[in-house]
Design a protein around this motif. Structure first.
Motif, mmCIF file in Angstrom:
data_model
loop_
_atom_site.group_PDB
_atom_site.id
_atom_site.type_symbol
_atom_site.label_atom_id
_atom_site.label_comp_id
_atom_site.label_asym_id
_atom_site.label_seq_id
_atom_site.Cartn_x
_atom_site.Cartn_y
_atom_site.Cartn_z
ATOM 1 N N ASN A 250 0.827 -1.204 0.000
ATOM 2 C CA ASN A 250 0.000 0.000 0.000
ATOM 3 C C ASN A 250 0.864 1.258 0.000
ATOM 4 O O ASN A 250 0.591 2.227 -0.722
ATOM 5 C CB ASN A 250 -0.917 -0.007 1.230
ATOM 6 C CG ASN A 250 -1.823 1.211 1.279
ATOM 7 O OD1 ASN A 250 -2.642 1.426 0.396
ATOM 8 N ND2 ASN A 250 -1.675 2.030 2.320
ATOM 9 N N GLU A 251 1.949 1.237 0.802
ATOM 10 C CA GLU A 251 2.857 2.381 0.845
ATOM 11 C C GLU A 251 3.544 2.582 -0.510
ATOM 12 O O GLU A 251 3.674 3.712 -0.986
ATOM 13 C CB GLU A 251 3.907 2.181 1.939
ATOM 14 C CG GLU A 251 3.354 2.327 3.356
ATOM 15 C CD GLU A 251 4.452 2.268 4.404
ATOM 16 O OE1 GLU A 251 5.576 1.823 4.065
ATOM 17 O OE2 GLU A 251 4.201 2.674 5.546
ATOM 18 N N HIS A 253 2.472 1.640 -3.445
ATOM 19 C CA HIS A 253 1.476 2.098 -4.420
ATOM 20 C C HIS A 253 1.205 3.593 -4.240
ATOM 21 O O HIS A 253 1.138 4.341 -5.228
ATOM 22 C CB HIS A 253 0.180 1.313 -4.246
ATOM 23 C CG HIS A 253 -0.921 1.731 -5.165
ATOM 24 N ND1 HIS A 253 -0.896 1.487 -6.520
ATOM 25 C CD2 HIS A 253 -2.078 2.409 -4.921
ATOM 26 C CE1 HIS A 253 -1.984 1.986 -7.085
ATOM 27 N NE2 HIS A 253 -2.711 2.546 -6.135
ATOM 28 N N THR A 254 1.096 4.027 -2.984
ATOM 29 C CA THR A 254 0.846 5.444 -2.705
ATOM 30 C C THR A 254 1.998 6.301 -3.201
ATOM 31 O O THR A 254 1.795 7.350 -3.822
ATOM 32 C CB THR A 254 0.642 5.664 -1.196
ATOM 33 O OG1 THR A 254 -0.467 4.882 -0.746
ATOM 34 C CG2 THR A 254 0.368 7.125 -0.896
ATOM 35 N N GLU A 255 3.229 5.851 -2.943
ATOM 36 C CA GLU A 255 4.406 6.591 -3.399
ATOM 37 C C GLU A 255 4.433 6.703 -4.918
ATOM 38 O O GLU A 255 4.722 7.765 -5.470
ATOM 39 C CB GLU A 255 5.683 5.910 -2.900
ATOM 40 C CG GLU A 255 5.943 6.094 -1.416
ATOM 41 C CD GLU A 255 7.257 5.478 -0.987
ATOM 42 O OE1 GLU A 255 8.024 5.033 -1.880
ATOM 43 O OE2 GLU A 255 7.528 5.427 0.222
ATOM 44 N N GLN A 258 1.912 9.233 -6.179
ATOM 45 C CA GLN A 258 2.353 10.596 -5.935
ATOM 46 C C GLN A 258 3.453 11.004 -6.905
ATOM 47 O O GLN A 258 3.462 12.124 -7.415
ATOM 48 C CB GLN A 258 2.835 10.734 -4.483
ATOM 49 C CG GLN A 258 1.698 10.655 -3.479
ATOM 50 C CD GLN A 258 2.175 10.451 -2.055
ATOM 51 O OE1 GLN A 258 3.339 10.150 -1.801
ATOM 52 N NE2 GLN A 258 1.273 10.611 -1.095
#
Length: 458
Positions: A250-251, A253-255, A258
């Motif tokens: 999840n981290e 994917h978020t990075e 962004q």
């Protein structure tokens, strides 16, 4: 509404200073509800954690976002902080500590029991973003000469301290992994069965120095709830469980999202990040993109005389720029996502290039045909383009084919080139690709215009 009712009940008990009733109330709630309660009123986080039983406090703390965890630790009494850190699973404790400043880590490590301190220092010793940072040494190990009955007795004695009992690992005297078994494989055979007779010596394992992104791919392909972690000699050091992998995925994917949007990855939630730090994360890419777009003005200045001779060409510049940028952004996003999912690698560059060249030609042809027809129809009603309508329409149509083709080619190849160079593919973000295609797209447009209009309008 349910969260509001829980918050009102909690605040009432807190105001009335009824510790027993407050403890009973909190113990009746789900761990996820406890976490939501803390998010609803972060200032009460330390009070909530302090009134939970130790195991429930650790379970709630481990699922909170780091900024919330940090604020709670700051306000907890020293003895409660020590209890909480010692109760946390090693992997979750490591994940929390690695986000803190080194001085704070040194102080908190002093609060750990000697054995937990040893484990924590060991995990923190592995390089950042490696599998070693994710693993926990709490797992169930068996020996090949044991019977199934002995394995099950061993699980009953030590299973409560293990991260999971879904998978049992068979190791030798030197600690090398020999095989792994799902618990059902032991439950479905006779208790007198010797473990060695069930072994097939086939197992999947991670290396302690593997990148966490590689671990995500392995979990996805193998469909496991846990995987063993080995050193270079095959000695088992610990396990990584699916909950940690989902968190990291999840981290990551978020990075990536962004970065694709043209900003540095945020290391904390948007609303919790100080404004100046948020601006710092965004301004770098904006400056780079702004300088890149200045090249667009330089290209237009270079063709200033041509634009003055055929003002009609200026009308289609926004159309050319946007079409090339959009096609490049599409291709870049598709390739970055495919790379993140493990669907393509650098070795697939030729297949990707062929597909994108064909895609660019077909997509460009569709847009070019629409542009060509639009100019003809528009000129029928408004006589906008004069006596050379067909040539102008052909210029736009062919230019769109070239620009879209170049956009898809650039957008697909840049992520692969960055990966080859050891950089993050997500850095070839959509805005970056769009800026690149804006500049080169104008060169293509005016080159095509020369080809069709030289000696006529130019």
């Amino acid at each position: 509404m349910e969260n509001e009712a829980l918050l009102e009940k909690f605040e009432k008990l807190a105001r009335e200073q009824q510790p027993q009733e407050l403890r009973s109330f909190l113990d009746d709630q789900l761990i996820t509800d406890i976490a939501e309660l803390i998010y609803e009123d972060p200032e009460q986080g330390p009070l909530i954690i302090n009134h939970l039983t130790l195991s429930r406090a650790a379970a709630a703390f481990r699922i909170l976002e780091f900024p919330t965890q940090e604020e709670i630790i700051k306000d907890l009494p020293a003895h409660k902080t020590a209890e909480l850190l010692n109760e946390l699973p090693p992997d979750d404790r490591t994940a929390f500590l690695e986000e803190l400043p080194s001085q704070a880590v040194q102080e908190l490590i002093k609060l750990l029991d000697p054995e937990e301190r040893k484990v924590t220092l060991s995990l923190l010793g592995y390089k950042e973003n490696s599998v070693g940072r994710l693993m926990t040494p709490d797992y169930i190990a068996a020996r090949s000469h044991w019977t199934v009955a002995k394995v099950l007795n061993h699980i009953r004695m030590y299973g409560k301290d293990s991260e999971t009992i879904d998978v049992i690992y068979v190791i030798d005297r030197q600690g090398k992994l020999l095989d792994d078994f799902r618990i059902r494989e032991f439950l479905l055979v006779s208790p007198e069965t010797v473990v060695e007779t069930l072994m097939d010596d086939r197992f999947v394992a991670l290396n302690v120095n593997d990148d966490q992104e590689d671990a995500i791919q392995t979990f996805r392909l193998e469909n496991r709830v846990a995987l063993p972690v080995l050193d270079d000699k095959g000695v088992m050091l610990g396990i990584v469980t699916i909950d940690d992998i989902l968190w990291i995925a999840n981290e990551e994917h978020t990075e990536d999202i962004q970065k694709i949007g043209g900003t540095e990855a945020l290391d904390e939630p948007y609303l919790d990040m100080p404004l100046l730090r948020l601006i710092k994360k965004r301004v770098g890419w904006l400056v780079i993109l702004f300088i890149g777009e200045m090249l667009t003005a330089s290209v237009m200045a270079y063709f200033e005389d041509e634009i003055a001779k055929a003002v009609v060409l200026a009308m289609f510049i926004p159309l050319i720029i946007s079409s090339g940028g959009n096609s490049g952004s599409q291709a870049s996003t598709l390739i970055i996502q495919a790379m993140a999912l493990g669907e393509i690698t650098i070795k697939d560059w030729w297949r990707v290039m062929r597909r994108e060249i064909l895609s660019g030609l077909m997509l460009g042809s569709v847009l070019g045909l629409i542009g060509f027809v639009r100019i003809l129809i528009w000129n029928q009603f408004f006589h906008t383009y004069g006596d050379h309508t067909i040539l102008i329409a052909a210029t736009l149509g062919v230019s769109l084919i070239g620009v879209v083709l170049w956009g898809t080619f650039s957008g697909s190849m840049l992520p692969l080139l960055l990966k080859k160079a050891g950089a993050d593919p997500a850095s070839s973000s959509a805005p970056f690709v769009a800026t690149l295609v804006d500049v080169t797209g104008l060169l293509i447009y005016f080159s095509v215009a020369y080809m069709f209009l030289q000696g006529i309008l130019l």
